[in-house]
Design a protein around this motif. Structure first.
Motif, PDB file in Angstrom:
ATOM      1  N   THR A  62       0.862  -1.255  -0.012  1.00  0.00           N
ATOM      2  CA  THR A  62      -0.010  -0.112  -0.147  1.00  0.00           C
ATOM      3  C   THR A  62       0.882   1.283   0.085  1.00  0.00           C
ATOM      4  OG1 THR A  62      -1.809   1.154   1.427  1.00  0.00           O
ATOM      5  CG2 THR A  62      -0.213  -0.195   2.411  1.00  0.00           C
ATOM      6  N   GLU A  83       0.553   4.702   1.690  1.00  0.00           N
ATOM      7  CA  GLU A  83       0.375   5.749   2.611  1.00  0.00           C
ATOM      8  C   GLU A  83       1.776   6.641   2.729  1.00  0.00           C
ATOM      9  OE1 GLU A  83      -1.269   3.041   3.143  1.00  0.00           O
ATOM     10  OE2 GLU A  83      -3.106   3.486   3.265  1.00  0.00           O
ATOM     11  N   ARG A 128       1.181  -8.348  -1.214  1.00  0.00           N
ATOM     12  CA  ARG A 128       0.917  -8.803   0.223  1.00  0.00           C
ATOM     13  C   ARG A 128       1.071 -10.486   0.154  1.00  0.00           C
ATOM     14  NH1 ARG A 128      -4.273  -5.070   1.791  1.00  0.00           N
ATOM     15  NH2 ARG A 128      -3.223  -3.165   1.106  1.00  0.00           N
ATOM     16  N   GLU A 148       0.137 -13.097   1.502  1.00  0.00           N
ATOM     17  CA  GLU A 148      -0.676 -13.682   2.169  1.00  0.00           C
ATOM     18  C   GLU A 148      -0.451 -15.145   2.437  1.00  0.00           C
ATOM     19  OE1 GLU A 148      -4.001 -12.293   2.628  1.00  0.00           O
ATOM     20  OE2 GLU A 148      -3.785 -10.484   1.412  1.00  0.00           O
ATOM     21  N   MET A 162      -8.942 -13.294  -6.639  1.00  0.00           N
ATOM     22  CA  MET A 162      -9.849 -12.727  -5.597  1.00  0.00           C
ATOM     23  C   MET A 162      -8.787 -12.476  -4.360  1.00  0.00           C
ATOM     24  SD  MET A 162     -13.340 -12.633  -6.061  1.00  0.00           S
ATOM     25  CE  MET A 162     -14.182 -13.792  -5.226  1.00  0.00           C
ATOM     26  N   GLY A 217      -4.982 -12.565  -3.958  1.00  0.00           N
ATOM     27  CA  GLY A 217      -3.737 -13.017  -4.743  1.00  0.00           C
ATOM     28  C   GLY A 217      -2.464 -12.517  -3.827  1.00  0.00           C
ATOM     29  N   ASP A 249      -5.663   3.056  -5.269  1.00  0.00           N
ATOM     30  CA  ASP A 249      -5.615   3.606  -3.977  1.00  0.00           C
ATOM     31  C   ASP A 249      -5.543   4.825  -4.020  1.00  0.00           C
ATOM     32  OD1 ASP A 249      -2.880   2.130  -5.035  1.00  0.00           O
ATOM     33  OD2 ASP A 249      -1.746   2.870  -3.151  1.00  0.00           O
ATOM     34  N   GLU A 297     -15.507  -8.209  -0.598  1.00  0.00           N
ATOM     35  CA  GLU A 297     -15.149  -6.957  -0.038  1.00  0.00           C
ATOM     36  C   GLU A 297     -14.548  -6.497  -1.485  1.00  0.00           C
ATOM     37  OE1 GLU A 297     -12.476  -6.124   3.185  1.00  0.00           O
ATOM     38  OE2 GLU A 297     -11.501  -4.660   1.690  1.00  0.00           O
ATOM     39  N   VAL A 298     -15.156  -5.413  -2.097  1.00  0.00           N
ATOM     40  CA  VAL A 298     -14.435  -4.917  -3.369  1.00  0.00           C
ATOM     41  C   VAL A 298     -13.656  -3.600  -3.008  1.00  0.00           C
ATOM     42  CG1 VAL A 298     -15.454  -6.121  -5.114  1.00  0.00           C
ATOM     43  CG2 VAL A 298     -16.587  -4.201  -4.245  1.00  0.00           C
ATOM     44  N   HIS A 313     -12.492  -0.480   0.188  1.00  0.00           N
ATOM     45  CA  HIS A 313     -12.474  -0.099   1.625  1.00  0.00           C
ATOM     46  C   HIS A 313     -12.085   1.302   1.727  1.00  0.00           C
ATOM     47  CE1 HIS A 313     -11.530  -2.360   5.702  1.00  0.00           C
ATOM     48  NE2 HIS A 313     -11.884  -1.083   5.907  1.00  0.00           N
ATOM     49  N   GLY A 364      -9.381   2.429  -1.062  1.00  0.00           N
ATOM     50  CA  GLY A 364      -8.970   1.292  -2.119  1.00  0.00           C
ATOM     51  C   GLY A 364      -9.822   0.660  -2.897  1.00  0.00           C
ATOM     52  N   GLY A 378     -10.263  -3.132  -5.056  1.00  0.00           N
ATOM     53  CA  GLY A 378      -9.570  -4.104  -5.662  1.00  0.00           C
ATOM     54  C   GLY A 378      -9.859  -4.466  -7.116  1.00  0.00           C
TER      55      GLY A 378
HETATM   56  N1  5CA Z   1      -4.527   1.480   1.630  1.00  0.00           N
HETATM   57  C1  5CA Z   1      -5.622   1.013   1.879  1.00  0.00           C
HETATM   58  C2  5CA Z   1      -6.804   1.840   0.860  1.00  0.00           C
HETATM   59  S1  5CA Z   1      -5.884   2.665  -0.239  1.00  0.00           S
HETATM   60  C3  5CA Z   1      -5.795  -0.267   1.715  1.00  0.00           C
HETATM   61  O1  5CA Z   1      -4.605  -0.935   1.516  1.00  0.00           O
HETATM   62  N2  5CA Z   1      -6.904  -0.892   1.906  1.00  0.00           N
HETATM   63  S2  5CA Z   1      -7.263  -2.460   1.835  1.00  0.00           S
HETATM   64  O2  5CA Z   1      -6.475  -3.142   2.371  1.00  0.00           O
HETATM   65  O3  5CA Z   1      -8.669  -2.773   2.200  1.00  0.00           O
HETATM   66  O4  5CA Z   1      -7.405  -2.965   0.360  1.00  0.00           O
HETATM   67  C4  5CA Z   1      -8.134  -2.249  -0.561  1.00  0.00           C
HETATM   68  C5  5CA Z   1      -8.776  -3.165  -1.453  1.00  0.00           C
HETATM   69  O5  5CA Z   1      -7.745  -4.077  -2.363  1.00  0.00           O
HETATM   70  C6  5CA Z   1      -9.745  -4.228  -0.746  1.00  0.00           C
HETATM   71  O6  5CA Z   1     -10.794  -3.678  -0.542  1.00  0.00           O
HETATM   72  C7  5CA Z   1      -9.742  -5.332  -1.770  1.00  0.00           C
HETATM   73  O7  5CA Z   1     -10.921  -5.258  -2.655  1.00  0.00           O
HETATM   74  C8  5CA Z   1      -8.368  -5.380  -2.393  1.00  0.00           C
HETATM   75  N3  5CA Z   1      -7.361  -6.301  -1.859  1.00  0.00           N
HETATM   76  C9  5CA Z   1      -6.866  -6.487  -0.586  1.00  0.00           C
HETATM   77  N4  5CA Z   1      -6.297  -7.342  -0.645  1.00  0.00           N
HETATM   78  C10 5CA Z   1      -6.175  -8.253  -1.682  1.00  0.00           C
HETATM   79  C11 5CA Z   1      -5.601  -9.506  -2.129  1.00  0.00           C
HETATM   80  N5  5CA Z   1      -4.624 -10.246  -1.367  1.00  0.00           N
HETATM   81  N6  5CA Z   1      -5.778  -9.997  -3.300  1.00  0.00           N
HETATM   82  C12 5CA Z   1      -6.915  -9.115  -4.055  1.00  0.00           C
HETATM   83  N7  5CA Z   1      -7.448  -7.830  -3.741  1.00  0.00           N
HETATM   84  C13 5CA Z   1      -7.080  -7.564  -2.590  1.00  0.00           C
END
Ligand code: 5CA
Length: 437
Positions: A109, A111, A140, A142, A150, A152, A159, A280-281, A283, A315, A317
């Motif tokens: 991310t 910030e 990330r 994970e 979905m 990954g 963002d 969650e699409v 946030h 954010g 996704g």
């Molecule tokens: N910095 C903040 C917002 S800019 C942030 O990172 N938010 S987050 O962690 O919620 O991620 C934002 C969006 O990215 C999530 O709502 C989701 O739709 C998507 N996302 C998060 N992790 C993954 C992942 N591992 N694979 C695919 N999409 C993801």
């Protein structure tokens, strides 16, 4: 595009590693290819869908007054040491050393990165608010990458970041994104419901996640049934006006994911409560001075005194949405793309390549579709009709136009709407007008 030349490696096999329907269909439709766990290459069909989604996201961010930038994927660890997150982020962060033994990382991310840019260039409250976004790959690590794109490890995220002089300003910025998100997902044919959320490692005290309803969603969600009646595209928002009434309308109804839902305290009567699963699409977060304070992002305020700026981050996704849309829109035969995000609008099927009249009519339609700037995939392959129909249903383009020798004799074709499967025979020029609609 002629299918005989297109790289579309479809398959009839059901891939055993894919546990959910969108992952299965994306592999079968030749949209993606796994590189390693949670990391994918995007093949032409998948890439087109990704780009369509990306451009809707971009249009709505721009409309809300947010400006696009592009920050790097690789960031210096130094920035994250300033905010204190370098140690906190844990094993999800991919840490790298460069040849000079400097600590780097693949950004999960941004910030810190955007705060550094802001701090370097903006010194006065007169230049606030500032809303900036980028669409960039994130990493990330994970623990359990799964469900294809979905969840990954490498994924594409939009963002955005807001900078304001004070809390009230930050709330106004937050509302802009709230409204832009409702529109973004609605334009993709999705019903996204904003729910109060925990802010997790991003931090902060005001946060909503946008969940779309689909049986395979990772979280259980609860919301008032009236949400299903709302249409965010009914009015064109004025982003310079007060968006509070609009946001209040959406936040006045109850909605919560299971980590926030307490059946004993739920205000919605059972017969009006929708219990479903959600993906969650998006946030959004307001986190005040969490990053600006330790990183020293401040401006000269109206009273001449320095003021630490208030920030939020937002954010979406983008790559996850490809899977999420398929989860929300498919049938037994394959994907059913909503018009706005379909990789092509029309699949044109020539049932008998080599037959003079059929070729003439199909080729003529192909040229006219291209001239009308309608995205078309033309199945001109020498294949059985059954295989062509199956492939076309699998990849789920919104319209199919079928040209066969019988109709070609009289200049007529069959047109099929993928969603619902309704078919109709009509003259070729009528079919053209119908799909242009
Ligand atoms: N910095 C903040 C917002 S800019 C942030 O990172 N938010 S987050 O962690 O919620 O991620 C934002 C969006 O990215 C999530 O709502 C989701 O739709 C998507 N996302 C998060 N992790 C993954 C992942 N591992 N694979 C695919 N999409 C993801």
């Amino acid at each position: 595009m002629r299918l005989s030349q297109y790289f579309l490696p479809t398959s009839k096999e059901t891939p055993s590693e894919a546990q959910i329907v969108s992952h299965r269909l994306m592999l079968r439709a030749g949209m993606i290819r796994q590189s390693s766990a949670g990391i994918y290459s995007w093949l032409p069909l998948g890439f087109r869908a990704l780009k369509k989604i990306e451009s809707i996201v971009r249009e709505e961010e721009d409309a809300a007054g947010c400006q696009e930038v592009l920050m790097p994927t690789i960031q210096p660890a130094e920035l994250w040491k300033q905010s204190g997150r370098y140690d906190d982020y844990g094993a999800e962060m991919l840490r790298i050393k460069d040849r000079h033994d400097r600590d780097m990382l693949y950004g999960p991310t941004n910030e810190e990165q955007i705060t550094e840019i802001f701090k370097a260039h903006i010194r006065s409250y007169k230049h606030l608010p500032k809303l900036l976004y980028h669409i960039q790959w994130k990493f990330r690590d994970e623990v359990r990458p799964r469900f294809g794109v979905m969840r990954g490890r490498e994924f594409l995220m939009k963002d955005a970041y807001s900078f304001d002089l004070d809390y009230d300003g930050a709330v106004r910025s937050y509302r802009k994104f709230f409204v832009a998100y409702l529109r973004t997902f609605a334009r993709m044919g999705l019903k996204a419901i904003p729910m109060q959320a925990e802010s997790g490692p991003i931090g902060g005290d005001m946060s909503h996640e946008f969940q779309i309803l689909a049986d395979t969603g990772e979280s259980k969600v609860f919301c008032h049934k009236d949400f299903l009646k709302f249409d965010p595209l009914q009015t064109d928002p004025d982003y310079n006006a007060d968006l509070k009434p609009l946001v209040n309308r959406w936040t006045s109804l109850y909605a919560a994911a299971d980590d926030k839902h307490d059946p004993k305290k739920c205000p919605v009567p059972a017969d009006q409560l929708l219990e479903a699963r959600g993906i969650e699409v998006g946030h959004i977060f307001y986190f005040g001075t969490k990053y600006s304070q330790p990183m020293g992002a401040q401006v000269d305020g109206p009273d001449g005194k320095p003021a630490i700026v208030h920030m939020g981050s937002y954010g979406i996704g983008v790559s996850r949405l490809v899977g999420a849309i398929i989860e929300a829109s498919h049938d037994d035969s394959g994907i059913v793309w909503p018009d706005a995000v379909a990789p092509f609008r029309v699949g044109l099927i020539n049932l008998k390549p080599g037959d003079t009249k059929t070729d003439a009519l199909a080729n003529d339609l192909y040229v006219k579709l291209l001239q009308a700037k309608i995205d078309v995939l033309y199945d001109d392959r020498d294949e059985r009709a059954g295989a062509k129909f199956a492939d076309m249903d699998l990849i789920g383009l919104p319209w199919q136009i079928v040209v066969g020798p019988r109709g070609a004799a009289t200049g007529s074709v069959e047109i099929k709407r993928r969603k619902g499967g309704e078919r109709q025979e009509m003259p070729a020029d009528k079919a053209l007008a119908r799909v242009a609609g």
